[in-house]
Design a protein around this motif. Structure first.
Motif, mmCIF file in Angstrom:
data_model
loop_
_atom_site.group_PDB
_atom_site.id
_atom_site.type_symbol
_atom_site.label_atom_id
_atom_site.label_comp_id
_atom_site.label_asym_id
_atom_site.label_seq_id
_atom_site.Cartn_x
_atom_site.Cartn_y
_atom_site.Cartn_z
ATOM 1 N N ARG A 1 -1.612 8.431 -14.086
ATOM 2 C CA ARG A 1 -2.372 8.445 -12.742
ATOM 3 C C ARG A 1 -3.482 7.497 -12.507
ATOM 4 N NH1 ARG A 1 1.071 10.843 -11.580
ATOM 5 N NH2 ARG A 1 1.522 13.207 -11.206
ATOM 6 N N ASP A 2 -3.537 6.469 -13.709
ATOM 7 C CA ASP A 2 -4.535 5.307 -13.719
ATOM 8 C C ASP A 2 -4.046 4.525 -12.254
ATOM 9 O OD1 ASP A 2 -6.065 2.849 -14.150
ATOM 10 O OD2 ASP A 2 -6.085 3.695 -16.138
ATOM 11 N N PRO A 3 -5.265 4.227 -11.614
ATOM 12 C CA PRO A 3 -5.077 3.481 -10.376
ATOM 13 C C PRO A 3 -4.840 2.123 -10.500
ATOM 14 C CG PRO A 3 -7.319 4.256 -10.508
ATOM 15 C CD PRO A 3 -6.558 4.866 -11.554
ATOM 16 N N ILE A 4 -5.189 1.575 -11.738
ATOM 17 C CA ILE A 4 -4.861 0.342 -12.077
ATOM 18 C C ILE A 4 -3.414 -0.134 -12.180
ATOM 19 C CG2 ILE A 4 -4.839 0.192 -14.620
ATOM 20 C CD1 ILE A 4 -6.644 -2.218 -14.740
ATOM 21 N N LEU A 5 -2.557 0.966 -12.528
ATOM 22 C CA LEU A 5 -1.186 0.743 -12.408
ATOM 23 C C LEU A 5 -0.352 0.308 -11.086
ATOM 24 C CD1 LEU A 5 -0.381 3.407 -15.339
ATOM 25 C CD2 LEU A 5 -0.476 1.102 -15.713
ATOM 26 N N LEU A 6 0.646 -0.363 -11.102
ATOM 27 C CA LEU A 6 1.495 -0.736 -10.025
ATOM 28 C C LEU A 6 2.911 -1.100 -10.441
ATOM 29 C CD1 LEU A 6 1.424 -1.134 -6.812
ATOM 30 C CD2 LEU A 6 1.064 -3.422 -7.437
ATOM 31 N N PRO A 7 3.893 0.012 -9.900
ATOM 32 C CA PRO A 7 5.178 -0.639 -10.371
ATOM 33 C C PRO A 7 5.531 -1.827 -9.871
ATOM 34 C CG PRO A 7 5.112 1.790 -9.479
ATOM 35 C CD PRO A 7 3.755 1.080 -9.173
ATOM 36 N N PHE A 8 6.651 -2.561 -10.692
ATOM 37 C CA PHE A 8 6.884 -3.952 -10.339
ATOM 38 C C PHE A 8 7.721 -3.809 -9.038
ATOM 39 C CE2 PHE A 8 9.641 -7.604 -10.618
ATOM 40 C CZ PHE A 8 8.850 -8.660 -11.136
ATOM 41 N N GLY A 9 8.376 -2.960 -8.706
ATOM 42 C CA GLY A 9 9.134 -2.772 -7.450
ATOM 43 C C GLY A 9 8.388 -2.716 -6.137
ATOM 44 N N GLU A 10 7.280 -1.831 -6.396
ATOM 45 C CA GLU A 10 6.368 -1.517 -5.093
ATOM 46 C C GLU A 10 5.712 -3.003 -4.914
ATOM 47 O OE1 GLU A 10 3.636 1.527 -5.662
ATOM 48 O OE2 GLU A 10 5.153 2.983 -6.075
ATOM 49 N N LEU A 11 5.110 -3.854 -6.059
ATOM 50 C CA LEU A 11 4.571 -5.145 -5.861
ATOM 51 C C LEU A 11 5.759 -6.029 -4.956
ATOM 52 C CD1 LEU A 11 2.197 -7.003 -6.623
ATOM 53 C CD2 LEU A 11 3.942 -8.237 -8.249
ATOM 54 N N GLN A 12 6.919 -6.013 -5.397
ATOM 55 C CA GLN A 12 7.851 -6.799 -4.431
ATOM 56 C C GLN A 12 7.874 -6.180 -2.916
ATOM 57 O OE1 GLN A 12 11.160 -7.151 -7.452
ATOM 58 N NE2 GLN A 12 10.810 -9.192 -7.395
ATOM 59 N N ALA A 13 7.980 -4.973 -2.915
ATOM 60 C CA ALA A 13 7.982 -4.470 -1.707
ATOM 61 C C ALA A 13 6.910 -4.935 -0.659
ATOM 62 C CB ALA A 13 8.075 -2.924 -1.621
ATOM 63 N N LEU A 14 5.619 -5.101 -1.405
ATOM 64 C CA LEU A 14 4.553 -5.576 -0.490
ATOM 65 C C LEU A 14 4.695 -7.052 -0.282
ATOM 66 C CD1 LEU A 14 1.554 -4.357 -2.804
ATOM 67 C CD2 LEU A 14 2.042 -3.462 -0.557
ATOM 68 N N GLY A 15 5.291 -7.799 -0.932
ATOM 69 C CA GLY A 15 5.686 -9.293 -0.922
ATOM 70 C C GLY A 15 6.691 -9.372 0.206
ATOM 71 N N ARG A 16 7.836 -8.435 0.237
ATOM 72 C CA ARG A 16 8.801 -8.530 1.397
ATOM 73 C C ARG A 16 8.124 -8.205 2.678
ATOM 74 N NH1 ARG A 16 11.872 -6.356 -2.907
ATOM 75 N NH2 ARG A 16 11.300 -4.206 -2.252
ATOM 76 N N GLU A 17 7.256 -7.379 2.751
ATOM 77 C CA GLU A 17 6.574 -6.895 3.875
ATOM 78 C C GLU A 17 5.886 -8.147 4.575
ATOM 79 O OE1 GLU A 17 5.048 -5.316 7.473
ATOM 80 O OE2 GLU A 17 7.203 -4.863 6.203
ATOM 81 N N LEU A 18 4.959 -8.750 3.529
ATOM 82 C CA LEU A 18 4.292 -9.767 3.986
ATOM 83 C C LEU A 18 5.115 -11.120 4.290
ATOM 84 C CD1 LEU A 18 1.600 -11.436 4.309
ATOM 85 C CD2 LEU A 18 1.524 -12.163 1.835
ATOM 86 N N HIS A 19 6.251 -11.292 3.573
ATOM 87 C CA HIS A 19 7.213 -12.259 4.190
ATOM 88 C C HIS A 19 7.724 -12.152 5.734
ATOM 89 C CE1 HIS A 19 10.358 -15.340 4.108
ATOM 90 N NE2 HIS A 19 11.384 -14.435 4.149
ATOM 91 N N ARG A 20 7.903 -10.753 5.860
ATOM 92 C CA ARG A 20 8.433 -10.485 7.247
ATOM 93 C C ARG A 20 7.308 -10.729 8.320
ATOM 94 N NH1 ARG A 20 7.721 -6.808 10.926
ATOM 95 N NH2 ARG A 20 6.113 -5.808 10.009
ATOM 96 N N ARG A 21 6.156 -10.642 7.999
ATOM 97 C CA ARG A 21 4.932 -10.924 8.927
ATOM 98 C C ARG A 21 4.776 -12.388 8.936
ATOM 99 N NH1 ARG A 21 2.330 -6.989 5.916
ATOM 100 N NH2 ARG A 21 0.630 -8.630 5.234
ATOM 101 N N GLN A 22 4.850 -13.165 7.794
ATOM 102 C CA GLN A 22 4.478 -14.546 7.714
ATOM 103 C C GLN A 22 5.663 -15.199 7.130
ATOM 104 O OE1 GLN A 22 0.373 -15.541 6.705
ATOM 105 N NE2 GLN A 22 -0.045 -13.172 6.795
ATOM 106 N N PRO A 23 6.591 -15.313 7.649
ATOM 107 C CA PRO A 23 7.914 -16.085 7.025
ATOM 108 C C PRO A 23 7.720 -17.302 6.591
ATOM 109 C CG PRO A 23 8.363 -15.859 9.544
ATOM 110 C CD PRO A 23 6.827 -15.009 9.067
ATOM 111 N N GLY A 24 6.987 -18.259 6.695
ATOM 112 C CA GLY A 24 6.601 -19.464 6.431
ATOM 113 C C GLY A 24 5.629 -19.736 5.275
#
Length: 203
Positions: free
Chosen positions: A145-168
């Motif tokens: 439950r440590d909030p410092i942890l983030l699954p690798f796949g969730e990080l990449q999902a954040l990246g895909r969403e940012l790419h959708r908003r700012q494709p360049g």
């Protein structure tokens, strides 16, 4: 198109080879293929995921994992964001992990699995600069439950969403990285004293 940094070289390879196989990994005994395009997109998603976490140029990302494609995605993704990759020997005990992360001033940490994540969690109280621990394989960690942890796949999902908003944005980040920028820090094994970090540029 220049290939004067490591991420820029990946971009050139992606345009050259596209759907041809760049990497293979074995999953449940079956070889899975990753194309150059897929390699590039995974690096992009990691890079932009870091940006969503507040990553700044020059920030350090320590990676503690056995060899696997995600190691490469994190390595080149960090460099694409203008950051510096710090490799940590997967056999290092928690005390040596702490030394490398503290000495390099790494703000982000990628752990291969539960065993490696446990090492950084055991010493995170001594690492005030550490912001997030990104875990590639979360098997056995669903009750953490440590909030410092983030699954690798969730990080990449954040990246895909940012790419959708700012494709360049990703291409802009690649173009800002220069051959003289520090790409990575390689630490000695420390057999004759404290490990020493060798700073290596893209050039």
């Amino acid at each position: 198109m220049k290939a004067d940094t490591l991420p820029a070289l990946l971009r050139v390879q992606m345009h050259h080879y596209g759907d041809r196989v760049a990497l293979r990994r074995k999953d449940l005994g079956i070889w899975q293929e990753i194309s150059w395009k897929g390699y590039y997109e995974n690096v992009r998603d990691f890079c932009l995921g870091l940006m969503e976490l507040g990553f700044k140029r020059g920030d350090k990302v320590a990676i503690l994992s056995e060899g696997r494609p995600e190691w490469l995605f994190a390595d080149l993704g960090t460099q694409s964001a203008g950051g510096v990759r710090v490799g940590v020997y997967p056999t290092n005990p928690p005390s040596q992990v702490r030394y490398v992360v503290e000495h390099s001033q790494a703000a982000y940490f990628v752990a291969g699995d539960q065993e490696q994540a446990d090492k950084i969690l055991a010493v995170k109280g001594d690492l005030p600069l550490l912001k997030r621990v990104i875990v590639i394989d979360m098997k056995g960690m669903w009750n953490y439950r440590d909030p410092i942890l983030l699954p690798f796949g969730e990080l990449q999902a954040l990246g895909r969403e940012l790419h959708r908003r700012q494709p360049g944005l990703f291409e802009d980040l690649l173009d800002r990285t220069r051959p003289e920028d520090t790409a990575l820090i390689v630490y000695t094994s420390g057999t004759t004293g404290p490990p020493k970090g060798a700073m290596m540029s893209h050039a």
